[in-house]
Design an enzyme around this catalytic site. Sequence first.
Site, PDB file in Angstrom:
ATOM      1  N   ALA A  67      32.357  28.922   9.600  1.00  0.00           N
ATOM      2  CA  ALA A  67      33.225  28.750  10.771  1.00  0.00           C
ATOM      3  C   ALA A  67      32.453  28.737  12.084  1.00  0.00           C
ATOM      4  O   ALA A  67      33.047  28.896  13.153  1.00  0.00           O
ATOM      5  CB  ALA A  67      34.288  29.842  10.803  1.00  0.00           C
ATOM      6  N   ALA A  68      31.149  28.510  12.018  1.00  0.00           N
ATOM      7  CA  ALA A  68      30.332  28.562  13.233  1.00  0.00           C
ATOM      8  C   ALA A  68      30.770  27.520  14.257  1.00  0.00           C
ATOM      9  O   ALA A  68      30.980  27.827  15.432  1.00  0.00           O
ATOM     10  CB  ALA A  68      28.860  28.368  12.878  1.00  0.00           C
ATOM     11  N   GLY A  69      30.895  26.276  13.824  1.00  0.00           N
ATOM     12  CA  GLY A  69      31.290  25.207  14.737  1.00  0.00           C
ATOM     13  C   GLY A  69      32.698  25.383  15.267  1.00  0.00           C
ATOM     14  O   GLY A  69      32.971  25.112  16.442  1.00  0.00           O
ATOM     15  N   ASP A  70      33.601  25.852  14.413  1.00  0.00           N
ATOM     16  CA  ASP A  70      34.983  26.066  14.843  1.00  0.00           C
ATOM     17  C   ASP A  70      35.071  27.194  15.865  1.00  0.00           C
ATOM     18  O   ASP A  70      35.828  27.105  16.848  1.00  0.00           O
ATOM     19  CB  ASP A  70      35.868  26.393  13.636  1.00  0.00           C
ATOM     20  CG  ASP A  70      35.960  25.247  12.656  1.00  0.00           C
ATOM     21  OD1 ASP A  70      35.791  24.091  13.073  1.00  0.00           O
ATOM     22  OD2 ASP A  70      36.186  25.505  11.455  1.00  0.00           O
TER      23      ASP A  70
END
Length: 302
Positions: free
Chosen positions: A249-252
């Site tokens: 979920a880094a980009g989110d």
Amino acid sequence: MKQITILGSLNIDTTLKIDRFPLPGETVEAINKSSTAGGKGANQAVAAARLGAKTIFIGCVGRDSSGEYLIEALEEEGIDTANILHDEEAGTGTANILLDEAGQNSIVIYGGANRKLTSAQIQAAAGQIATSEFLVAQFETSTAMTLEAFKIAHQKGVKTILNPAPAHEIAPELLRVTDLIVPNEIESRLLTGIEITNQTSMEQTAAAFRKMGVNNLIITLGSRGVYYAGEDQSVLMPAFKVKAVDTTAAGDTFIGALAAKLNSDFSNLAEAIKFAQKASSITVQRLGAQVAIPTLAEIEEN
């Protein structure tokens, strides 16, 4: 309080932890298995809500227990779910995630009900879109519905943020109503054909997106940081140095945090990017998607 509308996906994420990714035709054994609430849109909404924004969600789930669970998970975060519909035929979306020991992942998604958004649903949310500061969307839902929503936002002077993931060809009409595009380096290469290796390739990528019709670009580059290019400036901002456990979920987290912090005139862009990087750096040190996203208090403590 800033209001953000997010049009996007809701998935049940099933994560299989493995030592290494299998070769073609190879079978490997999973070390662990877990299932949690996810979906790029839902993850971004949770990040925005936890970091101080009033968040409205537009989406679709199946008429099943998974769909109810995902809606309840958003409501627990204080997210407005009135614009989430139930499709009577398609099941709730799912994502199957392979996670290796280095924290890198490969993801296969089944869109299901996420692909069943309707024009009537978008029009019903028009009033809330119009009173938002940002409208955010990704590519795990219908691009036709994203275009319709972005047109509403554009007509009302609401800034639009497009996360082109999973990457595929983008209609020029959609790009013309996109104020800020935020791909990662892989998505950027797929969209422009330019591999990012140095400053020159970053500038070439920014020029390619400007030619497509988008003047503001942010590329997330993992451990290398974040590259931003606007109409009058470009900068590479280094990443926070942490040990990644799970990058799911880094980009989110980055996009939700960016929308929560950014002024609608982009006047605090550098500050907002740094804030989003800090949020993302906390997320990658934890397992899971939504459960890994930090709160505002956690960012202020670090």
